[in-house]
Design a protein around this motif. Sequence first.
Motif, PDB file in Angstrom:
ATOM      1  N   PHE A  50       0.690  -1.197   0.129  1.00 44.76           N
ATOM      2  CA  PHE A  50      -0.121  -0.028  -0.130  1.00 44.76           C
ATOM      3  C   PHE A  50       0.793   1.241   0.074  1.00 44.76           C
ATOM      4  O   PHE A  50       0.508   2.290  -0.565  1.00 44.76           O
ATOM      5  N   GLU A  51       1.946   1.090   0.653  1.00 40.55           N
ATOM      6  CA  GLU A  51       2.745   2.519   0.701  1.00 40.55           C
ATOM      7  C   GLU A  51       3.391   2.862  -0.742  1.00 40.55           C
ATOM      8  O   GLU A  51       3.540   3.729  -1.267  1.00 40.55           O
ATOM      9  N   ARG A  52       3.648   1.571  -1.455  1.00 42.40           N
ATOM     10  CA  ARG A  52       4.043   1.914  -3.044  1.00 42.40           C
ATOM     11  C   ARG A  52       3.080   1.986  -3.884  1.00 42.40           C
ATOM     12  O   ARG A  52       3.545   2.853  -5.106  1.00 42.40           O
ATOM     13  N   ASP A  53       1.892   1.865  -3.430  1.00 42.79           N
ATOM     14  CA  ASP A  53       1.027   2.195  -4.577  1.00 42.79           C
ATOM     15  C   ASP A  53       0.522   3.385  -4.538  1.00 42.79           C
ATOM     16  O   ASP A  53      -0.301   3.976  -3.556  1.00 42.79           O
ATOM     17  N   PRO A  54       0.557   4.345  -5.663  1.00 42.30           N
ATOM     18  CA  PRO A  54       0.288   5.800  -5.627  1.00 42.30           C
ATOM     19  C   PRO A  54      -1.527   5.743  -5.631  1.00 42.30           C
ATOM     20  O   PRO A  54      -1.757   7.059  -5.501  1.00 42.30           O
ATOM     21  N   THR A  55      -2.047   4.712  -5.909  1.00 41.11           N
ATOM     22  CA  THR A  55      -3.678   5.052  -6.099  1.00 41.11           C
ATOM     23  C   THR A  55      -4.043   4.593  -4.855  1.00 41.11           C
ATOM     24  O   THR A  55      -5.370   4.817  -4.608  1.00 41.11           O
ATOM     25  N   ILE A  56      -3.252   4.432  -3.695  1.00 45.40           N
ATOM     26  CA  ILE A  56      -3.935   4.256  -2.420  1.00 45.40           C
ATOM     27  C   ILE A  56      -3.806   5.538  -1.566  1.00 45.40           C
ATOM     28  O   ILE A  56      -2.610   6.057  -1.423  1.00 45.40           O
ATOM     29  N   ARG A 102       6.907   0.841  12.948  1.00 45.37           N
ATOM     30  CA  ARG A 102       6.706   1.266  11.678  1.00 45.37           C
ATOM     31  C   ARG A 102       5.068   1.782  11.407  1.00 45.37           C
ATOM     32  O   ARG A 102       5.020   2.630  10.930  1.00 45.37           O
ATOM     33  N   ILE A 103       4.437   1.200  12.115  1.00 48.60           N
ATOM     34  CA  ILE A 103       2.973   1.757  12.266  1.00 48.60           C
ATOM     35  C   ILE A 103       2.888   3.371  12.716  1.00 48.60           C
ATOM     36  O   ILE A 103       2.340   4.164  12.426  1.00 48.60           O
ATOM     37  N   GLY A 104       3.766   3.469  13.804  1.00 49.01           N
ATOM     38  CA  GLY A 104       3.806   4.744  14.309  1.00 49.01           C
ATOM     39  C   GLY A 104       4.671   5.900  13.494  1.00 49.01           C
ATOM     40  O   GLY A 104       4.306   7.038  13.670  1.00 49.01           O
ATOM     41  N   SER A 105       5.239   5.547  12.509  1.00 50.59           N
ATOM     42  CA  SER A 105       5.826   6.419  11.367  1.00 50.59           C
ATOM     43  C   SER A 105       5.445   6.079   9.946  1.00 50.59           C
ATOM     44  O   SER A 105       5.881   6.528   8.946  1.00 50.59           O
ATOM     45  N   TYR A 106       4.186   5.401   9.770  1.00 49.63           N
ATOM     46  CA  TYR A 106       3.639   5.087   8.600  1.00 49.63           C
ATOM     47  C   TYR A 106       3.307   6.264   7.712  1.00 49.63           C
ATOM     48  O   TYR A 106       2.603   7.271   8.325  1.00 49.63           O
ATOM     49  N   PRO A 107       3.745   6.676   6.447  1.00 53.86           N
ATOM     50  CA  PRO A 107       3.632   7.922   5.813  1.00 53.86           C
ATOM     51  C   PRO A 107       2.384   8.027   5.316  1.00 53.86           C
ATOM     52  O   PRO A 107       1.827   9.267   5.377  1.00 53.86           O
ATOM     53  N   LYS A 108       1.347   7.035   4.897  1.00 53.15           N
ATOM     54  CA  LYS A 108      -0.086   7.366   4.672  1.00 53.15           C
ATOM     55  C   LYS A 108      -0.854   7.215   5.999  1.00 53.15           C
ATOM     56  O   LYS A 108      -0.603   6.556   6.938  1.00 53.15           O
ATOM     57  N   PRO A 109      -2.012   7.624   5.749  1.00 52.18           N
ATOM     58  CA  PRO A 109      -3.041   7.676   7.011  1.00 52.18           C
ATOM     59  C   PRO A 109      -3.431   6.144   7.418  1.00 52.18           C
ATOM     60  O   PRO A 109      -3.923   5.543   6.438  1.00 52.18           O
ATOM     61  N   TYR A 110      -3.117   5.953   8.584  1.00 57.01           N
ATOM     62  CA  TYR A 110      -3.351   4.386   8.885  1.00 57.01           C
ATOM     63  C   TYR A 110      -4.668   4.428   9.919  1.00 57.01           C
ATOM     64  O   TYR A 110      -4.465   4.943  10.935  1.00 57.01           O
ATOM     65  N   VAL A 111      -5.611   4.135   9.263  1.00 55.71           N
ATOM     66  CA  VAL A 111      -6.969   4.144  10.195  1.00 55.71           C
ATOM     67  C   VAL A 111      -7.116   2.902  10.792  1.00 55.71           C
ATOM     68  O   VAL A 111      -7.083   1.848   9.873  1.00 55.71           O
ATOM     69  N   VAL A 112      -7.423   2.800  12.062  1.00 51.28           N
ATOM     70  CA  VAL A 112      -7.582   1.380  12.706  1.00 51.28           C
ATOM     71  C   VAL A 112      -9.032   1.689  13.435  1.00 51.28           C
ATOM     72  O   VAL A 112      -9.473   2.714  14.145  1.00 51.28           O
ATOM     73  N   LEU A 113      -9.538   0.596  13.449  1.00 49.17           N
ATOM     74  CA  LEU A 113     -11.207   0.341  14.091  1.00 49.17           C
ATOM     75  C   LEU A 113     -10.999  -0.431  15.369  1.00 49.17           C
ATOM     76  O   LEU A 113     -10.708  -1.605  15.377  1.00 49.17           O
ATOM     77  N   ILE A 114     -11.236   0.178  16.289  1.00 52.14           N
ATOM     78  CA  ILE A 114     -10.994  -0.424  17.655  1.00 52.14           C
ATOM     79  C   ILE A 114     -12.267  -0.833  18.276  1.00 52.14           C
ATOM     80  O   ILE A 114     -13.174   0.003  18.746  1.00 52.14           O
ATOM     81  N   GLU A 115     -12.449  -2.277  18.249  1.00 51.99           N
ATOM     82  CA  GLU A 115     -13.993  -2.723  18.647  1.00 51.99           C
ATOM     83  C   GLU A 115     -13.705  -3.815  19.369  1.00 51.99           C
ATOM     84  O   GLU A 115     -12.670  -4.579  19.296  1.00 51.99           O
ATOM     85  N   GLY A 116     -14.676  -3.726  20.294  1.00 53.67           N
ATOM     86  CA  GLY A 116     -14.819  -5.276  21.156  1.00 53.67           C
ATOM     87  C   GLY A 116     -13.426  -5.381  21.898  1.00 53.67           C
ATOM     88  O   GLY A 116     -12.819  -4.274  22.349  1.00 53.67           O
ATOM     89  N   ILE A 117     -12.840  -6.332  22.336  1.00 58.31           N
ATOM     90  CA  ILE A 117     -11.667  -6.577  23.139  1.00 58.31           C
ATOM     91  C   ILE A 117     -10.222  -6.320  22.247  1.00 58.31           C
ATOM     92  O   ILE A 117     -10.186  -6.726  21.074  1.00 58.31           O
ATOM     93  N   THR A 118      -9.539  -5.385  22.818  1.00 59.09           N
ATOM     94  CA  THR A 118      -8.293  -4.724  22.157  1.00 59.09           C
ATOM     95  C   THR A 118      -7.153  -4.792  23.109  1.00 59.09           C
ATOM     96  O   THR A 118      -7.305  -3.908  24.014  1.00 59.09           O
ATOM     97  N   MET A 119      -6.416  -5.867  23.065  1.00 58.76           N
ATOM     98  CA  MET A 119      -5.517  -5.978  24.266  1.00 58.76           C
ATOM     99  C   MET A 119      -4.253  -6.538  23.916  1.00 58.76           C
ATOM    100  O   MET A 119      -3.953  -6.919  22.596  1.00 58.76           O
ATOM    101  N   GLY A 120      -3.191  -5.984  24.533  1.00 66.32           N
ATOM    102  CA  GLY A 120      -2.006  -6.500  24.235  1.00 66.32           C
ATOM    103  C   GLY A 120      -1.294  -6.073  22.700  1.00 66.32           C
ATOM    104  O   GLY A 120      -1.269  -5.041  22.338  1.00 66.32           O
TER     105      GLY A 120
END
Length: 357
Positions: A50-56, A102-120
């Motif tokens: 996804f990082e390399r894909d200019p259409t994303i 890597r997630i902390g410095s990912y160049p494109k918007p990284y959207v995460v959906l936190i639902e239900g149990i999210t641990m560790g």
Amino acid sequence: MKFFDVATAGEEVLTGRSGTLGLISLNRPRIINSLSLGMVRAIDAALDDFERDPTIAAVMVTGEGERGFCAGGDIKMLYEGGKAGSPEPATFWREEYRLNARIGSYPKPYVVLIEGITMGGGVGLSGHASHRIATETARLAMPETGIGFFPDVGATWLLSQAPGELGTYMGLTGEPVGATDAIAAGFADWLVETSRIPEIAEALASLPATAGHNDVAAVIAETASPATALVFAEHRNLIDRCFAFDSIEEILEALSLETSEFATKARATMLTRSPTSLKVTLALLRKGRSSPDLEACLEREFAATDEILRTPDFYEGIRAAIIDKDRNPKWSPATLDAVGPALVDAFFAVRDERLFG
């Protein structure tokens, strides 16, 4: 959120796209999407593509199933691998922590959906994201002191940066928090009702390929609900007062002087945790406050995993919680006063192998 036909998909990580939105979904719903080494590698490879894909324009990360986003790492593998002297636990932590960074410095918007149990490990995949959506079902926690471990996946950075002593409370007790308290503690950014997630996904998929972080944030903000902390709003002063100390004994003493049910429960919960884990966790959190960045905390956590594999509480905690499920761990040492400075210092020994640089 359903993007894939999981009935016909056998992969542990599903990937695809919708318009300009890259899609990644954890696909082990039977065990609440617990992370394997293969999943870590698959997520990393998808982020490469996804990082390399200019259409994303952006990436959206979700979890399959109704129970939660991700319950953490594959604890049974760590238990069995550690007992057998296998290199697999170290390999898993090494690659997982590098993915967290890597997630902390990912160049494109990284959207995460936190639902239900999210641990560790689920917090590692979500907490460092640029755009963190929590739904009303979210139950987020770092419960590692209950299995003879310590908060990892960069959580010692997130917890130490939380306002006041909220992170100290979360890290030591391991108690789960809901969406609004997760936002108050800095683990999520927006509260969005589950019913509106498809609307957000559709809008994100329709963004131009040149869209950036601000464009994604604007889309999410349009559908977000007001997020007022619940537990943390009511008990913030007590948490800040009691968890400000630099020793577990002082924190427990401060809690014992309080009359509220909340303080009594927090103290009782801590007394069920591994004494070694409590002391190591507090030391990691205090060091996290003076760390320059996420990578420094991950480096320290990775070095500490070398010692955790030699610690009896790690195996006993997993045995009691996952293997035998008797919920009755026998900690060794069994008391806080038996956990001396040398035991704690061993987790901070300099390690030859480094994650970064």
